[in-house]
Design a protein around this motif. Structure first.
Motif, short mmCIF file in Angstrom:
data_model
loop_
_atom_site.label_atom_id
_atom_site.label_comp_id
_atom_site.label_asym_id
_atom_site.label_seq_id
_atom_site.Cartn_x
_atom_site.Cartn_y
_atom_site.Cartn_z
N VAL A 242 -8.43 15.41 20.21
CA VAL A 242 -8.45 16.65 19.43
C VAL A 242 -9.66 16.61 18.50
O VAL A 242 -10.25 15.55 18.27
CB VAL A 242 -7.16 16.84 18.60
CG1 VAL A 242 -5.95 17.00 19.49
CG2 VAL A 242 -6.98 15.68 17.63
N SER A 243 -10.02 17.77 17.97
CA SER A 243 -11.08 17.86 16.97
C SER A 243 -10.45 18.00 15.58
O SER A 243 -9.43 18.68 15.42
CB SER A 243 -11.99 19.06 17.24
OG SER A 243 -12.68 18.90 18.47
N LEU A 244 -11.04 17.35 14.61
CA LEU A 244 -10.52 17.39 13.25
C LEU A 244 -11.34 18.35 12.40
O LEU A 244 -12.56 18.47 12.58
CB LEU A 244 -10.56 15.99 12.62
CG LEU A 244 -9.70 14.92 13.29
CD1 LEU A 244 -9.89 13.59 12.59
CD2 LEU A 244 -8.24 15.33 13.29
N PRO A 245 -10.70 19.03 11.44
CA PRO A 245 -11.44 19.93 10.54
C PRO A 245 -12.18 19.13 9.48
O PRO A 245 -12.03 17.92 9.36
CB PRO A 245 -10.32 20.77 9.92
CG PRO A 245 -9.14 19.85 9.91
CD PRO A 245 -9.25 19.03 11.17
N VAL B 268 -5.25 14.64 6.83
CA VAL B 268 -4.73 15.62 7.77
C VAL B 268 -3.91 14.90 8.82
O VAL B 268 -4.28 13.80 9.26
CB VAL B 268 -5.87 16.44 8.42
CG1 VAL B 268 -6.79 15.54 9.24
CG2 VAL B 268 -5.30 17.55 9.29
N THR B 269 -2.77 15.46 9.19
CA THR B 269 -1.94 14.94 10.27
C THR B 269 -1.98 15.94 11.41
O THR B 269 -1.68 17.12 11.22
CB THR B 269 -0.48 14.74 9.81
OG1 THR B 269 -0.45 13.81 8.73
CG2 THR B 269 0.37 14.20 10.95
N THR B 270 -2.37 15.47 12.59
CA THR B 270 -2.55 16.39 13.71
C THR B 270 -1.83 15.87 14.95
O THR B 270 -1.83 14.67 15.22
CB THR B 270 -4.06 16.57 14.02
OG1 THR B 270 -4.21 17.50 15.08
CG2 THR B 270 -4.70 15.25 14.41
N PRO B 271 -1.16 16.75 15.69
CA PRO B 271 -0.52 16.32 16.95
C PRO B 271 -1.56 16.14 18.05
O PRO B 271 -2.55 16.88 18.12
CB PRO B 271 0.43 17.47 17.27
CG PRO B 271 -0.20 18.67 16.63
CD PRO B 271 -0.88 18.17 15.39
N VAL B 272 -1.33 15.14 18.87
CA VAL B 272 -2.21 14.87 20.02
C VAL B 272 -1.33 14.69 21.24
O VAL B 272 -0.40 13.87 21.22
CB VAL B 272 -3.06 13.60 19.79
CG1 VAL B 272 -4.03 13.41 20.96
CG2 VAL B 272 -3.82 13.68 18.48
#
Length: 207
Positions: free
Chosen positions: A14-17, A25-29
């Motif tokens: 994924v790309s992070l902001p 930041v917590t992001t689902p992958v």
């Protein structure tokens, strides 16, 4: 992006902001898991800025690896405990209690061997498929069969053996008692690296 090394398998990206100072930041992958192989451990990890596009104060803290993943379906036999009398003399008989559990997600059908071994080392040598479980420093002293186990089921087996010194054991060396389940690797398991356990305290000493 550069390709991952042969020991790694890319499962998702994924790309992070943009992030301000101190921001997280917590992001689902999501992704696809690699093929399962009980002889090759799999660990889930994450790496940020793989191509080193961002100039950072540190470049050695961009990776984190979790504990081992269990992939696929199958039984998983684990020797949970081994107990026996201590202070035994050469040639004396004893009865050990060995607890074996199925930590897998499928039942274990049929039966597999459970070997009791004496070793001059604190951990047992685990043989490859079709190889015997003994070495110059490790001697089988007893054996029984472990019958079918359901998922999560454990069984404690009494195993009668005798104190026999390994061929290369030297006078004064302590002898440790261990148990090894499915030494021939006849049963396909989720993990093949957790089939052995050794008592922390030696049960005898080479005269």
């Amino acid at each position: 992006y550069p390709p991952p090394p042969p020991s790694e398998f890319l499962v998702g990206m994924v790309s992070l902001p943009a992030l301000s100072v101190g921001q997280c930041v917590t992001t689902p992958v999501s992704g696809n898991s690699p093929p399962s192989d009980p002889t090759s451990p799999r660990f889930l990890g994450a790496r940020v800025d793989m191509s080193n596009q961002v100039v950072e104060l540190r470049e050695d803290n961009n990776t984190r690896v979790t504990s081992r993943l269990i992939l696929g379906n199958g039984p998983d036999l684990v020797v949970r405990s081994v107990t026996a009398p201590t202070g035994l003399t050469q040639g004396s008989s004893f009865t050990a209690q060995v607890k074996v559990c199925n930590d897998g997600n499928m039942p274990m059908y049929g039966s597999v061997p459970l070997d009791l071994l004496l070793s001059t080392e604190t951990s047992l040598y685990t043989p490859g498929q079709g190889q015997p479980p003994y070495t110059q420093l490790q001697m089988p002293v007893a054996g029984v069969m472990v019958s079918s186990l359901a998922v999560g089921q454990c069984t404690t087996l009494p195993v009668q053996g005798s104190v026999i010194r390994p061929p290369a054991a030297q006078p004064g060396q302590p002898l440790y008692l261990g148990a090894l389940v499915d030494a021939p690797n006849a049963l396909l398991e989720l993990r093949e690296d957790n089939n052995a356990l050794t008592m922390a305290t030696p049960i005898s000493q080479v005269p």
